[in-house]
Write a protein that holds these residues in place. Structure first.
Motif, mmCIF file in Angstrom:
data_model
loop_
_atom_site.group_PDB
_atom_site.id
_atom_site.type_symbol
_atom_site.label_atom_id
_atom_site.label_comp_id
_atom_site.label_asym_id
_atom_site.label_seq_id
_atom_site.Cartn_x
_atom_site.Cartn_y
_atom_site.Cartn_z
ATOM 1 N N GLY A 240 -8.635 23.183 -36.576
ATOM 2 C CA GLY A 240 -7.783 24.152 -37.268
ATOM 3 C C GLY A 240 -6.437 23.591 -37.667
ATOM 4 N N VAL A 241 -6.362 22.278 -37.928
ATOM 5 C CA VAL A 241 -5.047 21.673 -38.217
ATOM 6 C C VAL A 241 -4.540 21.984 -39.633
ATOM 7 N N LYS A 242 -5.449 22.440 -40.481
ATOM 8 C CA LYS A 242 -5.129 22.883 -41.849
ATOM 9 C C LYS A 242 -4.812 21.745 -42.823
ATOM 10 N N TYR A 243 -4.026 20.733 -42.392
ATOM 11 C CA TYR A 243 -3.470 19.804 -43.381
ATOM 12 C C TYR A 243 -4.501 18.914 -44.058
ATOM 13 N N ALA A 244 -5.591 18.538 -43.346
ATOM 14 C CA ALA A 244 -6.573 17.612 -43.924
ATOM 15 C C ALA A 244 -7.670 17.386 -42.902
ATOM 16 N N TYR A 245 -8.705 16.656 -43.298
ATOM 17 C CA TYR A 245 -9.630 16.126 -42.301
ATOM 18 C C TYR A 245 -9.156 14.713 -42.005
ATOM 19 N N GLU A 255 -5.534 -10.796 -30.408
ATOM 20 C CA GLU A 255 -4.966 -11.587 -31.505
ATOM 21 C C GLU A 255 -4.547 -10.752 -32.702
ATOM 22 N N GLY A 256 -4.620 -9.433 -32.591
ATOM 23 C CA GLY A 256 -4.257 -8.618 -33.756
ATOM 24 C C GLY A 256 -4.724 -7.192 -33.610
ATOM 25 N N ILE A 257 -4.628 -6.479 -34.712
ATOM 26 C CA ILE A 257 -4.997 -5.063 -34.689
ATOM 27 C C ILE A 257 -5.800 -4.752 -35.953
ATOM 28 N N LEU A 258 -6.705 -3.809 -35.821
ATOM 29 C CA LEU A 258 -7.527 -3.418 -36.976
ATOM 30 C C LEU A 258 -7.541 -1.892 -37.010
ATOM 31 N N THR A 259 -7.338 -1.324 -38.188
ATOM 32 C CA THR A 259 -7.343 0.136 -38.274
ATOM 33 C C THR A 259 -8.408 0.599 -39.262
ATOM 34 N N ILE A 260 -8.953 1.773 -39.005
ATOM 35 C CA ILE A 260 -9.939 2.383 -39.905
ATOM 36 C C ILE A 260 -9.417 3.771 -40.259
ATOM 37 N N GLY A 261 -9.537 4.128 -41.535
ATOM 38 C CA GLY A 261 -9.247 5.505 -41.926
ATOM 39 C C GLY A 261 -7.892 5.677 -42.561
ATOM 40 N N HIS A 262 -7.783 6.742 -43.353
ATOM 41 C CA HIS A 262 -6.554 7.040 -44.074
ATOM 42 C C HIS A 262 -6.575 8.515 -44.426
ATOM 43 N N LEU A 263 -5.425 9.027 -44.778
ATOM 44 C CA LEU A 263 -5.338 10.442 -45.145
ATOM 45 C C LEU A 263 -5.548 10.678 -46.634
ATOM 46 N N ASP A 264 -5.366 9.604 -47.443
ATOM 47 C CA ASP A 264 -5.494 9.770 -48.903
ATOM 48 C C ASP A 264 -6.946 9.936 -49.302
ATOM 49 N N ASP A 265 -7.212 10.942 -50.113
ATOM 50 C CA ASP A 265 -8.571 11.160 -50.583
ATOM 51 C C ASP A 265 -8.910 10.213 -51.726
ATOM 52 N N THR A 266 -7.928 9.953 -52.567
ATOM 53 C CA THR A 266 -8.150 9.041 -53.699
ATOM 54 C C THR A 266 -6.926 8.137 -53.796
ATOM 55 N N CYS A 271 3.364 12.490 -59.521
ATOM 56 C CA CYS A 271 4.754 12.773 -59.173
ATOM 57 C C CYS A 271 5.301 13.763 -60.195
ATOM 58 N N THR A 272 5.766 14.924 -59.731
ATOM 59 C CA THR A 272 6.360 15.929 -60.618
ATOM 60 C C THR A 272 7.680 16.370 -59.978
ATOM 61 N N ALA A 273 8.321 17.390 -60.608
ATOM 62 C CA ALA A 273 9.576 17.893 -60.038
ATOM 63 C C ALA A 273 9.349 18.452 -58.637
ATOM 64 N N ASN A 274 8.072 18.794 -58.334
ATOM 65 C CA ASN A 274 7.766 19.328 -56.997
ATOM 66 C C ASN A 274 7.590 18.240 -55.945
ATOM 67 N N GLY A 275 7.636 16.989 -56.411
ATOM 68 C CA GLY A 275 7.526 15.900 -55.448
ATOM 69 C C GLY A 275 6.298 15.044 -55.683
ATOM 70 N N LEU A 276 6.077 14.151 -54.745
ATOM 71 C CA LEU A 276 4.990 13.177 -54.843
ATOM 72 C C LEU A 276 3.739 13.803 -54.248
ATOM 73 N N LEU A 277 2.645 13.756 -55.000
ATOM 74 C CA LEU A 277 1.418 14.378 -54.489
ATOM 75 C C LEU A 277 0.336 13.327 -54.306
ATOM 76 N N ARG A 278 -0.103 13.184 -53.072
ATOM 77 C CA ARG A 278 -1.233 12.298 -52.756
ATOM 78 C C ARG A 278 -2.297 13.182 -52.129
ATOM 79 N N PRO A 279 -3.352 13.559 -52.849
ATOM 80 C CA PRO A 279 -4.360 14.458 -52.285
ATOM 81 C C PRO A 279 -4.961 13.875 -51.014
ATOM 82 N N ALA A 280 -5.085 14.754 -50.001
ATOM 83 C CA ALA A 280 -5.599 14.293 -48.710
ATOM 84 C C ALA A 280 -7.107 14.560 -48.615
ATOM 85 N N VAL A 281 -7.771 13.853 -47.691
ATOM 86 C CA VAL A 281 -9.193 14.085 -47.436
ATOM 87 C C VAL A 281 -9.348 15.522 -46.945
ATOM 88 N N ARG A 282 -10.222 16.308 -47.614
ATOM 89 C CA ARG A 282 -10.280 17.730 -47.261
ATOM 90 C C ARG A 282 -11.323 18.051 -46.206
#
Ligand SMILES: NC(=O)c1ccc[n+]([C@@H]2O[C@H](COP(=O)([O-])OP(=O)(O)OC[C@H]3O[C@@H](n4cnc5c(N)ncnc54)[C@H](O)[C@@H]3O)[C@@H](O)[C@H]2O)c1
Length: 344
Positions: A240-245, A255-266, A271-282
């Motif tokens: 129920g976090v609402k913001y994204a999957y 010797e290092g780190i590896l990450t999987i996954g991101h919030l960006d869907d595409t 960018c508009t007057a309302n701000g920067l929009l990066r659609p999230a994974v729904r």
């Protein structure tokens, strides 16, 4: 020419069942959808309408009696997985069972014994093992790119409020089972080891409608685990976090780190007057759609080539043990050791 494709029936036509049914209907190589079952008339009618089937079965047992059915996909609420899998094995049908495999380890044992005894396949729906990013990460870890793995952190946050049956821990085993089974499997896969001790905390922050009737329901959980080979693990879960999957993994090596996954869907950003929009994974449906198809294709290949599928019943059972140990830890406020016979 006789049809040699594998006839598949889908049992349970909710969110997960319909993903599998749609894939089969649109074409999974060497297979055809031959029947569906769901005791809820609306779910059955809706599914048959969408899938273009003349009718379905209100009782899964009549689907199992259909000789056209060679294999079934079990996607009912978890509490019914054992009964249906055992009945399917007795009817000689191969079984793909959604995660979590069952409610308890003895139920998993029954399912493993029934399918082995009947000589049919049993695969568990940990589809992240078939996701392109997870597969690539595993190959890179196995190549030694980050040295020796020492710690794996995996989180899954879902945007939607849980289905009502999930509030009842007796039917669902809670978010550790419904949501974090995947993370548990991921930690086992990347550490190459088994959990030995878990400590978990849980609380309900977002589902006020569950509080009175299901006071033990939690929609937020943290589970910390130690592993037989000395590795460390941490799981975060939320519903129920609402913001994204949001499904992300961090694998820390010597010797290092590896990450999987991101919030960006595409990769498209506006960018508009309302701000920067990066659609999230729904939804998990969007993120893992191809992985669901890939796991079904592997299940069908295992049937055709008479190979043992993975993840198998033992993988399913190990995750169920961790779920139950985590729930016990939440209840008692203490760390819980996994039983010695369940250690590798
Ligand atoms: N692999 C994944 O990522 C994933 C995603 C979602 C759900 N799941 C799993 O799939 C299972 C179903 O979850 P869901 O979200 O689709 O639930 P859901 O509530 O959307 O659907 C469950 C369906 O099963 C039907 N059902 C209930 N009892 C039945 C029975 N005895 N025989 C046949 N059908 C029956 C219900 O009427 C309902 O239509 C759960 O075990 C869940 O954890 C896995």
């Amino acid at each position: 020419m006789p049809d040699t494709s594998i006839g598949v029936g889908v049992i349970g036509l909710g969110r997960a069942g319909m993903i599998h049914a749609r894939h089969l209907q649109r074409g999974v190589s060497g297979a055809r959808l031959v029947g569906v079952a769901d005791p809820t008339p609306e779910a059955l009618a809706r599914a048959c309408g969408e899938l273009g089937l003349p009718g379905g079965h209100a009782d899964y047992r009549s689907l199992l009696a259909d000789p056209q059915v060679d294999a079934v996909i079990v996607a009912t609420p978890t509490a019914y997985h054992r009964e249906i899998t055992v009945a399917a094995a007795a009817a000689g049908k191969h079984v793909f069972c959604e995660k979590p495999m069952a409610m308890t380890a003895p139920e998993c044992d029954e399912m493993i014994a029934a399918t082995r005894g009947a000589g049919v396949k049993l695969q568990i729906g940990f589809m992240r093992r078939f996701d392109r990013s997870f597969v690539q990460a595993k190959e890179r870890v196995d190549r030694g790119e980050i040295g020796q793995v020492v710690q794996v952190k995996s989180l899954t946050h879902g945007p939607s409020t849980p289905q009502r049956w999930m509030y009842d821990l007796r039917l669902s085993n809670g978010p550790l089972a419904e949501v974090n089974s995947h993370d548990i499997d991921t930690l086992r896969w990347f550490t190459g080891s088994e959990f030995t001790t878990v400590y978990a905390i849980g609380a309900n922050y977002r589902c006020p409608d569950a509080r009175a009737e299901f006071p033990d329901f939690y929609d937020n959980v943290l589970l910390i685990g130690s592993f037989a080979n000395g590795r460390q693990g941490l799981i975060g879960g939320a519903q129920g976090v609402k913001y994204a999957y949001d499904a992300r993994v961090e694998i820390l090596g010597t010797e290092g780190i590896l990450t999987i996954g991101h919030l960006d869907d595409t990769s498209v950003v506006s960018c508009t007057a309302n701000g920067l929009l990066r659609p999230a994974v729904r939804s998990w449906m969007d993120l893992f759609m191809e992985a669901y198809r890939a796991e079904a294709e592997e299940f069908l290949r295992c049937i055709r080539e008479d190979r043992a599928p993975h993840p198998d019943g033992t993988d399913g059972k190990r995750a169920v043990e961790v779920v139950n140990a985590g729930n016990e830890s939440i209840r008692t406020g203490r760390p819980v050791d996994l039983k010695p016979e369940h250690k590798p």
